[in-house]
Structures are given as C-alpha cells and as structure tokens.
Design a protein around this motif. Structure first.
Motif, short mmCIF file in Angstrom:
data_model
loop_
_atom_site.label_atom_id
_atom_site.label_comp_id
_atom_site.label_asym_id
_atom_site.label_seq_id
_atom_site.Cartn_x
_atom_site.Cartn_y
_atom_site.Cartn_z
N LEU A 40 0.82 -1.20 0.00
CA LEU A 40 0.00 0.00 0.00
C LEU A 40 0.86 1.25 0.00
O LEU A 40 0.63 2.18 -0.79
N PRO A 114 -8.19 -2.10 -7.99
CA PRO A 114 -8.42 -2.21 -6.53
C PRO A 114 -7.32 -1.53 -5.72
O PRO A 114 -7.61 -0.80 -4.75
N VAL A 118 -7.82 1.86 -3.13
CA VAL A 118 -7.40 1.86 -1.74
C VAL A 118 -6.32 2.90 -1.49
O VAL A 118 -6.34 3.62 -0.48
N ASP A 121 -7.91 6.33 -1.31
CA ASP A 121 -8.59 6.49 -0.02
C ASP A 121 -7.57 6.72 1.11
O ASP A 121 -7.78 7.57 1.99
N HIS A 122 -6.49 5.97 1.06
CA HIS A 122 -5.43 6.08 2.07
C HIS A 122 -4.88 7.51 2.11
O HIS A 122 -4.66 8.09 3.19
#
Length: 339
Positions: A40, A114, A118, A121-122
C-alpha cells in the motif's frame, strides 16, 4: 522563502518548483514516503513521487508566510493538500480509464484498479491527519477551521465530479453549468489550500477569506488553462493523452464556446465525436481546427484572464512581501502564453 529569478512566463512555475520552498516540500515528501516493501505504501509512493510541480502545497506555504506565519510550521499541512490532490488524480484515472499520468503509466495501470482505489482512499485520510499535525503551532480553533476547509473542498470536489459526469456529451446543459462545475471540481481545492495556509499562518478572518477567494479564482483559471492545453500542447507536455477529453465527452470551455458559435451542421458533427466516446483518426485535429476557427480558444483565454485578474485583486489585503509576490506571480502565470 523566495523564488529564484523573476516571474518570467512560463518558466516562473519551474523556478518556483526549484525554489527553497519547493526543495523543502520534496525533501519532506521523500522522507515521509520512503521506499518500502509494504504494497500500500509503495502504491502511494508511486502516486506521489516523483512529485509534480507541487503548486497547491506551494501555495499553502506562501499563503502562510504572506500573513506572517512560518512555512516550516505548516509543512505537514501543505503536504496534506498534495495528498488530497493526488488522491483525486488516482481516482480520476480510474473513472476516465486514462492510462498515462505525468508521463508514465497511471496508478490503476501500474497496480490495478483495486490497489488504486485503496491508495487514493489512504491518501485522503492522510490528508486530514497532516492538517492536524501542521496546526500544532496555532490555536485549536484555527486547526478546526483548517480541517473544515479541507472537508468542504473534498465535498465540493465530489459534487463537481458528479456534475461533470452528468454533463458528459451534453453541450447544451454544459454551457449553463460549466462555471459552477469547475468552481466545485477545481476551484474548491485551490480555495482550500490558500485558506488553510492563511488560517495556520495566523491570519485574521478578513485576510483568510480574501486568500480563499484568491485561491478559488486561481483554480478556476487553472481549469480553463487545462482545458486549453488539451488542444494546444502535446501529451509529453501535459502528461496525459491528447484524446482524453474527447474520449470522455467532457464539456470543456473551448468546446462549449465553439458549440455556441458554429453552424448546425458542425454542431451535429461535434456531438457525434463526443457521443461515440472514442476519438477516431483525425478527430483531435478536426476539433482543434474547429476551436480556432470559431474563436473558442481566444474566448476561453479571455475567461481565464478574467479569473486571474480577480484573483490578483484579492491580494490587496496583504502586506507587500516576497510570498505575496509569489502568489501574485502564480495568478499571472495562468495567463502566460501556451504552446
């Protein structure tokens, strides 16, 4: 923090990126997002680095300094504005199915949709954390106001994006709603970055409100400039495909102005290009020629200049300083000649 050289155009923004404030932002960004095996964080690092012009966080730093604050005290908050901006770019590339960003594969292409969702959003949550961190040197009420400014900008961004989607391919409705759409979609974040800088720099309400209005006008001019660049610059210069707006049927200002000026037959052909949502051979060249012949390019430039001038007028509340000069220069840069 001063900018090397004068406010030449268009090199002014390049000078600004190489200035002390630009180097400070890049160094801090690299420190906060080092290379890592964490997937991430690796996606977020890819989205953030190498950094672009960092115009929005630069405006936060200079807004703070222009009202008597310390740029270093608001450094984290300035990076927070970049986090939100980059998050919107990541999500936009998913929505628009764009494959290129800043001259390399867009995040959804490099890491998959995907992972891109994420990561975006992070970044949004990191943006709010950064505003709070950047407000340690000011009263809590100023931090609350800064967080509120960022939240309101985020809400406006979403409204603007939704409005743009509703206007895709509809040049009649686009002519009516375009000013509000770009105020929400682009002007809101520019408004917030200046407002946040002023709030965390200790500005009185009258001054922080003026800087917020300055930012909104700069952002509006910036969006019109971006609309024009799609037809006046190469993909290498813009960092995105030349066909992006046509592929997505976006009601950009040059298209709207041309649509209002051209014949019924040309309108039918232009709508056909937008409705098929895929620029075919020669479409970009045909549309570009149409815009020039209809005077749409010059008309869009005039709108851009109007907003840039209104932005500069808002800076009259500031005491003369190097940072006030930078903010003036940013507004003036919006009207500089393009390729």
């Amino acid at each position: 923090m001063t900018v090397a050289g004068s406010t030449r155009y268009p090199s002014f923004i390049d000078d600004l990126a190489r200035s002390e404030s630009g180097r400070l932002l890049r160094a801090e960004l690299g420190r906060r997002w080092p290379e890592t095996p964490d997937r991430l964080d690796a996606i977020v690092r890819y989205a953030l680095l190498p950094a672009g012009k960092m115009l929005r966080p630069m405006m936060t730093l200079h807004a703070a300094e222009a009202v008597g604050g310390s740029p270093r005290d608001v450094l984290a908050a300035a990076l927070g504005t970049e986090y939100l901006h980059v998050a919107t770019l990541v999500h936009d590339d998913i929505i628009d199915a764009d494959t290129l960003r800043r001259g390399r594969p867009a995040v959804p292409v490099a890491y998959g949709i995907p992972g891109a969702i994420v990561a975006g959003d992070h970044l949004i949550f990191h943006a709010f954390q950064a505003i709070v961190e950047g407000g340690r040197a000011v009263p809590p009420a100023s931090v609350v106001a800064a967080v509120t400014a960022l939240a309101e900008a985020g809400q406006d961004l979403c409204r603007g994006q939704a409005m743009e989607e509703r206007l895709v391919g509809d040049l009649d409705a686009g002519a009516r709603w375009y000013p509000e759409m770009i105020r929400l979609k682009t002007g809101s974040l520019f408004r917030a970055v200046c407002h946040i800088g002023a709030l965390l720099g200790g500005a009185e309400p009258r001054v922080s409100a003026a800087l917020a209005r300055y930012g909104e006008h700069v952002g509006t001019a910036f969006q019109i400039r971006d609309d024009l660049l799609s037809y006046l610059s190469t993909p290498e210069q813009t960092g995105k495909p030349a066909t992006s707006d046509l592929n997505n049927g976006r009601p950009t200002l040059p298209l709207l102005l041309a649509y209002d000026a051209i014949s019924d037959a040309a309108r039918v052909e232009l709508l056909a290009v937008l409705h098929r949502r895929g620029a075919g051979p020669g479409d970009v060249e045909w549309v570009t020629a149409l815009l020039r012949d209809a005077g749409a390019v010059d008309g869009a430039r005039r709108r851009m200049v109007e907003h840039a001038e209104r932005a500069r007028a808002e800076l009259a509340v500031l005491t003369p300083s190097a940072s006030a000069d930078v903010l003036t220069g940013i507004a003036a840069w919006m009207t500089s000649e393009m390729a």
